[in-house]
Design an enzyme around this catalytic site. Structure first.
Site, mmCIF file in Angstrom:
data_model
loop_
_atom_site.group_PDB
_atom_site.id
_atom_site.type_symbol
_atom_site.label_atom_id
_atom_site.label_comp_id
_atom_site.label_asym_id
_atom_site.label_seq_id
_atom_site.Cartn_x
_atom_site.Cartn_y
_atom_site.Cartn_z
ATOM 1 N N GLU A 66 0.845 -1.192 0.000
ATOM 2 C CA GLU A 66 0.000 0.000 0.000
ATOM 3 C C GLU A 66 0.879 1.240 0.000
ATOM 4 O OE1 GLU A 66 -3.042 0.613 2.930
ATOM 5 O OE2 GLU A 66 -3.548 -1.527 3.028
ATOM 6 N N GLU A 110 -13.634 5.848 -1.331
ATOM 7 C CA GLU A 110 -14.546 4.967 -0.599
ATOM 8 C C GLU A 110 -15.305 5.783 0.444
ATOM 9 O OE1 GLU A 110 -12.662 0.987 0.339
ATOM 10 O OE2 GLU A 110 -10.907 2.062 -0.424
ATOM 11 N N LYS A 139 -15.676 4.846 4.548
ATOM 12 C CA LYS A 139 -14.543 4.663 5.452
ATOM 13 C C LYS A 139 -14.640 5.681 6.582
ATOM 14 C CE LYS A 139 -10.683 3.016 4.257
ATOM 15 N NZ LYS A 139 -9.304 2.772 3.772
ATOM 16 N N GLU A 147 -9.159 9.685 4.456
ATOM 17 C CA GLU A 147 -9.394 8.249 4.345
ATOM 18 C C GLU A 147 -10.366 7.910 3.223
ATOM 19 O OE1 GLU A 147 -8.175 5.396 6.066
ATOM 20 O OE2 GLU A 147 -6.624 6.889 6.448
#
Length: 443
Positions: free
Chosen positions: A258, A312, A315, A321
């Protein structure tokens, strides 16, 4: 979701043509495309490595016969059961892996994720779970599938200078050495999650933004090794490598599972923004695709998985985030970069980039940034300030802020960092238009 303006302004372009750069496909959102649509997107963009965070059958079925290599995951909450009995990992492999291979090219299993910082204290289960899972894969004649576990840089006790990197003492004998022993025995890589953004936003007074974004800079000399680092990314990886070397495990390869940079953040998340995210990811891919390793380990090319495929919206945590995605859920790009190692946008000097306001920024932030651009920044804001002028209408904050930001950006010759305004603006490659107002492309 992207606004109508963003959808109209953003371009889609080929990315990730080479196999040593992949993407993380997270799905903590309620507005993402169905798996078959996502696979078509991946294939159309030449993305041939993907990491997911579970073994969702609809995802794995959609990926069948796609020639995409997949890293799947066993979630942290299953580690205690996996560690307790091989019968559990046998059943898990039988249900989650065997039905999908060889049609779906599963190459690795991530056992847990950043287990050492798991609030549920699953560290003690990690290596026993990995060993039982390996035994199960062997039993099912699937031992070619590698097993590892992504760790975070928080496992280090020291990381600066890079050559002094060391693991936290309480982890060394209980988890780190047993895991590295297992990885060495099975010829598997150590999975590492690397986020220079976190270090920069916490230490922006001492860390150069150019150093964090892999832009040209004078570099940082490590007095211990005599090596000079021109990117925080390389320095962070080598801090882990130095810690491994101190334990005599420098023969274990590192895979970056990541890394990324958020396109939007909260007020205190210094450095978050479209332009910085584009700079980080674009520069990182060019660096990775050179095929060279880090200064401390130059002959070992890096495998890197960018985080993440989509923004997203479910999250938790800070705004950042939810804004690491390369794509919006509608499959439009969040910002215009090339992830093939070449520049996809026309050169800035040609006057083919513009700066517009983000509709994700607060009204207060937009007004503050617009006041700076039109005041101290020296932008020509008369067309939006004078009643009846072409750009005074539409009389909307997003339109007028965009004009002010672009005026400043063009006045500064489109220099790097001049279209950010604390995350309130970003660069586009199609000339914007609000009403009858034409945005300038240079001065």
């Amino acid at each position: 979701m992207a606004s109508g303006l963003q959808v109209m302004l953003l371009l889609l372009f080929p990315i990730l043509a080479l196999s040593d750069v992949g993407v993380n496909w997270g799905r903590i959102a309620n507005d993402l495309p169905e798996p078959p649509q996502v696979v078509r997107l991946l294939k159309s963009q030449g993305i041939n490595r993907v990491k997911i965070f579970d073994t969702n059958p609809s995802v794995l079925t959609a990926l069948a016969h796609s020639n995409i290599s997949i890293v799947v995951a066993m979630p942290n909450e299953l580690l205690s059961q996996a560690a307790a009995a091989q019968s559990f990992t046998d059943a898990w492999v039988r249900s989650n892996i065997s039905p999908h291979v060889p049609a779906t090219n599963i190459i690795s299993i991530a056992v847990g994720n950043e287990v050492f910082v798991d609030p549920n204290n699953t560290t003690e289960f990690l290596v026993p779970a990995m060993k039982n899972l390996y035994a199960s894969l062997t039993q099912f004649k699937l031992s070619h599938i590698k097993i590892s576990s992504p760790i975070a840089l928080s496992c280090l006790a020291t990381s600066y200078p890079t050559s002094s990197g060391s693991f936290k003492p309480d982890l060394v004998e209980t988890a780190i050495k047993p895991m590295l022993d297992f990885l060495r025995t099975t010829a598997s890589p150590l999975m590492l999650n690397v986020y220079p953004f976190f270090a920069y936003t916490a230490n922006s007074d001492t860390i150069s933004l150019d150093y964090a974004l892999l832009r040209d800079n004078k570099g940082v000399l490590d007095q211990g090794s005599g090596l000079t680092y021109t990117s925080l990314f390389d320095a962070q990886i080598d801090a882990v490598f130095a810690a491994m070397k101190a334990l005599q495990y420098d023969d274990v390869k590192i895979s970056v599972t990541e890394t990324g940079w958020p396109s939007i953040g909260d007020e205190n998340e210094i450095g978050a923004g479209h332009e910085n995210a584009a700079a980080y990811n674009g520069n990182l891919v060019r660096r990775v695709l050179t095929g060279t390793g880090t200064p401390m380990n130059p002959n070992q090319p890096l495998d890197v998985y960018l985080f993440a495929l989509f923004n997203e919206n479910q999250k938790s945590g800070p705004t950042s985030e939810r804004n690491y995605g390369l794509f919006y859920p509608n499959q439009q790009k969040v910002y215009d970069i090339s992830l093939k190692g070449t520049d996809s946008a026309p050169p800035a000097a040609a006057g083919q980039t513009w700066c517009v306001a983000s509709d994700q920024a607060s009204e207060d932030k937009l007004r503050e940034a617009m006041n700076y651009a039109c005041g101290e920044g020296g932008a020509d804001c008369r067309p939006i300030q004078e009643e009846g002028s072409t750009c005074h209408n539409p009389d909307s904050l997003i339109a007028q802020a965009s004009y002010a930001f672009n005026s400043y950006y063009q006045k500064k010759a489109r220099a790097t960092g001049t279209c950010d305004f604390g995350g309130a603006a970003y660069v586009i490659t199609q000339q914007p238009r609000f009403g009858n107002c034409d945005f300038p492309s240079g001065y």
